[in-house]
Enzyme design. Structure first.
Site, PDB file in Angstrom:
ATOM      1  N   CYS A   7     -19.845  -0.011   3.772  1.00  0.00           N
ATOM      2  CA  CYS A   7     -19.351  -1.387   3.839  1.00  0.00           C
ATOM      3  C   CYS A   7     -20.031  -2.325   2.845  1.00  0.00           C
ATOM      4  O   CYS A   7     -19.513  -3.404   2.573  1.00  0.00           O
ATOM      5  CB  CYS A   7     -19.525  -1.927   5.248  1.00  0.00           C
ATOM      6  SG  CYS A   7     -18.574  -1.025   6.490  1.00  0.00           S
ATOM      7  N   PHE A  56     -11.643   1.716  11.537  1.00  0.00           N
ATOM      8  CA  PHE A  56     -11.564   1.441  10.106  1.00  0.00           C
ATOM      9  C   PHE A  56     -10.145   1.568   9.585  1.00  0.00           C
ATOM     10  O   PHE A  56      -9.288   2.221  10.190  1.00  0.00           O
ATOM     11  CB  PHE A  56     -12.491   2.383   9.338  1.00  0.00           C
ATOM     12  CG  PHE A  56     -13.944   2.231   9.702  1.00  0.00           C
ATOM     13  CD1 PHE A  56     -14.685   1.190   9.175  1.00  0.00           C
ATOM     14  CD2 PHE A  56     -14.556   3.101  10.588  1.00  0.00           C
ATOM     15  CE1 PHE A  56     -16.021   1.020   9.522  1.00  0.00           C
ATOM     16  CE2 PHE A  56     -15.883   2.955  10.936  1.00  0.00           C
ATOM     17  CZ  PHE A  56     -16.618   1.910  10.410  1.00  0.00           C
ATOM     18  N   HIS A 148     -18.943  -9.765   5.514  1.00  0.00           N
ATOM     19  CA  HIS A 148     -18.234  -8.523   5.825  1.00  0.00           C
ATOM     20  C   HIS A 148     -18.038  -8.409   7.331  1.00  0.00           C
ATOM     21  O   HIS A 148     -19.012  -8.420   8.093  1.00  0.00           O
ATOM     22  CB  HIS A 148     -19.023  -7.306   5.333  1.00  0.00           C
ATOM     23  CG  HIS A 148     -18.389  -6.015   5.765  1.00  0.00           C
ATOM     24  ND1 HIS A 148     -17.238  -5.529   5.193  1.00  0.00           N
ATOM     25  CD2 HIS A 148     -18.724  -5.148   6.751  1.00  0.00           C
ATOM     26  CE1 HIS A 148     -16.899  -4.403   5.793  1.00  0.00           C
ATOM     27  NE2 HIS A 148     -17.788  -4.149   6.741  1.00  0.00           N
ATOM     28  N   ASN A 181     -11.592  -2.959   9.484  1.00  0.00           N
ATOM     29  CA  ASN A 181     -12.748  -2.826   8.605  1.00  0.00           C
ATOM     30  C   ASN A 181     -12.404  -1.817   7.517  1.00  0.00           C
ATOM     31  O   ASN A 181     -12.310  -0.617   7.781  1.00  0.00           O
ATOM     32  CB  ASN A 181     -13.958  -2.365   9.423  1.00  0.00           C
ATOM     33  CG  ASN A 181     -15.219  -2.231   8.582  1.00  0.00           C
ATOM     34  OD1 ASN A 181     -15.186  -2.262   7.353  1.00  0.00           O
ATOM     35  ND2 ASN A 181     -16.344  -2.055   9.238  1.00  0.00           N
TER      36      ASN A 181
END
Length: 233
Positions: A7, A56, A148, A181
Site C-alpha cells: 500500500c 482489496f 491511504h 483498497n
C-alpha cells in the site's frame, strides 16, 4: 520498478519521481501504479486469500511529476520522509512463494500502529519547513489530507488521534467505499478525489499531507502545497 511495496508503493513512487525530477532540469516523470490483487487468489489451501479478495481491489492510476514546471501544477510536493516502525515486520507481509505472490495483514494491530506513530511522522515531515503543529502554528484541521485508506478502522483511529473534523478524510473514505483498497494505486485515486473536491466543493486549504502505509510497517509522509489554496492568516 517498485515491487512488493504494498500500500505504500504509490507514495514511494511519487517520492522517487520528485527526486528524479529535481535532479534533471526540465524533466517530466511519468508515475504509473498498477495493482492486480486477483493474482494472489489461491483457493482452499490458502484461506486467508479469500479475505484479501474481499478487502482489496484492482486499480491503476498515473501522475506526471516535474520540477520548475511551466504547466499548471495541481499539487506541489514539498518535503517527504519515510519511517520504518521497529519490530513490525509481522503486521504486513508480502513475499514471492512457489505458488506466486502471497501476503497477509493483521488489521487489529495495523490500525493502532498507524495512529500511534502518525504524530511523530507528521512532525518529522513538517518541522524542516516550519509547519509544526501547535503553539500557534498550523493546526491539523488547517491541512487537507490525502491518506491511504487501508481500512475504515485505520481512518477512524487517525481522525481520533489528530482530532480531525468530520469530512477531513472524505476523499479517502469515498475511494475506499467505491473502489476498495487498491494497494499502491489507491493514493493516486485519493489525490484525484481531493483535487475534485477542491474544485467542486471549495475545500481549498493551502497545505496538505499525503500518507501511505505499507509492509515493514512503513509510513510514507509527504507535505503537499496547493498553489491555489487559501492562505492562513
Amino acid at each position: 520498478m517498485l515491487h512488493l511495496n504494498g500500500c505504500s508503493a504509490g507514495a514511494a513512487a511519487l517520492r522517487l519521481a520528485k527526486d528524479l525530477a529535481e535532479n534533471a532540469r526540465g524533466a517530466r516523470v511519468l508515475v504509473t501504479c498498477v495493482e492486480l490483487t486477483l493474482v494472489s487468489f489461491r483457493g482452499p489451501d490458502r484461506p486467508h486469500t479469500v479475505h484479501c479478495q474481499a478487502t482489496f481491489g484492482d486499480g491503476a492510476g498515473a501522475a506526471i511529476v516535474g520540477a520548475d514546471a511551466v504547466e499548471r501544477p495541481i499539487f506541489e510536493m514539498v518535503f517527504a520522509t519515510q519511517a520504518l516502525i521497529p519490530r513490525t515486520e509481522h503486521v504486513i507481509t508480502m513475499r514471492l512463494t512457489e505458488p506466486g505472490l502471497d501476503g497477509n495483514s493483521d488489521v487489529r494491530q495495523l490500525a493502532p500502529l498507524a495512529a500511534d506513530n502518525i504524530e511523530k511522522c507528521l512532525a518529522d515531515a513538517l518541522r524542516p519547513i516550519g509547519l509544526e503543529n501547535g503553539g500557534g502554528a498550523v493546526e491539523w484541521n488547517d491541512f487537507f489530507w490525502v491518506v491511504h485508506p487501508g481500512s475504515s478502522l485505520i481512518l477512524d483511529n487517525i481522525e481520533r488521534v489528530l482530532g480531525l473534523k468530520e469530512g477531513k478524510l472524505a476523499s479517502s473514505r469515498r475511494v475506499l467505499r467505491e473502489y476498495g483498497n487498491m494497494l499502491g494505486s489507491t493514493l493516486i485515486f485519493v489525490l484525484e478525489e481531493e483535487r475534485r473536491r477542491m474544485v467542486e466543493e471549495g475545500d481549498g486549504a493551502e497545505w496538505g499531507v499525503m500518507m501511505g502505509f505499507g509492509p515493514g510497517f512503513t509510513i510514507e509522509t509527504m507535505v503537499l502545497h496547493n498553489p491555489y489554496g487559501r492562505k492562513k492568516n
